[in-house]
Write a protein that holds these residues in place. Sequence first.
Motif, short mmCIF file in Angstrom:
data_model
loop_
_atom_site.label_atom_id
_atom_site.label_comp_id
_atom_site.label_asym_id
_atom_site.label_seq_id
_atom_site.Cartn_x
_atom_site.Cartn_y
_atom_site.Cartn_z
N ALA B 68 42.44 -14.35 13.49
CA ALA B 68 43.39 -15.48 13.60
C ALA B 68 42.64 -16.81 13.58
N PHE B 69 41.53 -16.87 14.29
CA PHE B 69 40.72 -18.09 14.37
C PHE B 69 40.18 -18.48 12.98
N GLU B 72 42.89 -19.88 10.80
CA GLU B 72 43.31 -21.22 11.23
C GLU B 72 42.33 -22.29 10.76
N GLN B 75 42.70 -22.96 7.09
CA GLN B 75 43.89 -23.76 6.80
C GLN B 75 43.69 -25.24 7.15
N ARG B 76 43.01 -25.48 8.26
CA ARG B 76 42.76 -26.86 8.66
C ARG B 76 41.81 -27.58 7.71
N SER B 93 37.28 -27.78 15.05
CA SER B 93 38.14 -26.61 15.27
C SER B 93 37.45 -25.56 16.12
N SER B 97 38.68 -24.45 19.73
CA SER B 97 39.07 -23.07 19.95
C SER B 97 38.27 -22.42 21.08
#
Lengths: 198, 198
Positions: B68-69, B72, B75-76, B93, B97
């Motif tokens: 998941a990390f 993410e 995407q960022r 990020s 996180s």
Amino acid sequence: MRHSGNTNPPGRQKLIKALSTLLKTKHFQAITTAEIAATAGVTEGLIYKYFKDKQDLLYQVLYEHFTAFHLEVKQRMAPAETAVDKVEILIRSSLKSYTENRVFARMLLLEVRSTPAYFATDAYGVARGFARTLRGVIEDGIARGEIDRRIDPLLLTKCILGSIEHACLGEILFSRQLDVDSTTATLSHILFHGVRAQ
Amino acid sequence: MRHSGNTNPPGRQKLIKALSTLLKTKHFQAITTAEIAATAGVTEGLIYKYFKDKQDLLYQVLYEHFTAFHLEVKQRMAPAETAVDKVEILIRSSLKSYTENRVFARMLLLEVRSTPAYFATDAYGVARGFARTLRGVIEDGIARGEIDRRIDPLLLTKCILGSIEHACLGEILFSRQLDVDSTTATLSHILFHGVRAQ
DNA sequence: TTGGTAAGGTAAGTAACGCTTACTTACCAG
DNA sequence: CTGGTAAGTAAGCGTTACTTACCTTACCAA
């Protein structure tokens, strides 16, 4: 805490040596107390006479290695005149030590960190001392106008230590060779000149 | 290896959730299989129906978080145009996180690395994929003339990842706060402009 | 309806390991 | 000698990760 008191009985020395030897062929968690005692030629119970538990024995093995390492790096840095030179020597010495003594490197970078108890040990104290030495060099470099004074010395210390560790971690894990000189050169270049083109 | 097949039985889900919960209050080695099963509301034996061993359960918990990390972060980074911007987003990020999800950070940076088996898991595969993503950004930056082409992209990748980890390790270990923005800014400044004065 | 099959889950046990306890031996000062 | 202490031993205890055999339920074809 380290073994307090001024004696260092043969049984204790044999146990430390035994674990050092065993770590060359297998990782800590796979080594049993029975195995350590047998290799040392003493009985299992003696471990608990000199060490709090099995982990504590590991910490003291690491402490001995790490103290010697820290001293060596300081001695190598001493003759250098600029902070930049000192940092480069620290990088080279660390990479060299990690690759030449992989048991020590595995202990320091992988084994001991898995339990919180480590961060209350003397071995971790040496690690902090090592970081403090590097930080001192950086602060000195800033004071002398060599290093950009806008940079936080503590964060730069962490950055350097993290870079060193990651630069050789893969090689240590998978028993690959590492070119210490070229790695040191590239790392220094990144840190001192940055990575932007021009 | 991950759980193969297309089913995901409730017992398996409950076990993963139970370990995640327990990791919030104590470290992995201090958690017993009996405890995990009790928290999940199933019996101990079920762990070994779905997982090779206790460590394997940990790896799969980590796998879920890490996947998941990674997604993410990708995407960022996507909207950013320059490689330099992308790297800065990756740094921010990651720091965010790690500080916001300290259980995950502890697992990734401290717990799992202590045993060699980890480096053959899917979770480690995701870690490699994450490094490959960053490396791709750097290579792209070199191709576009943004980043100095004399620098080895692989080593720069390691340098960035190592710096990120060390920048927040102390804060994670000792439950201190971390200023993500200022840490990101300083880290970027070091990497892109270097630390030399002028 | 029935019978077979397979997945989900349980209960009870086992071997091994870390660690403790109670004991013995060796040494040495007064 | 004697008393005290440090070094080392022998044997076992409790916990823990893991195994084995078994039970239950759901599904589906004949």
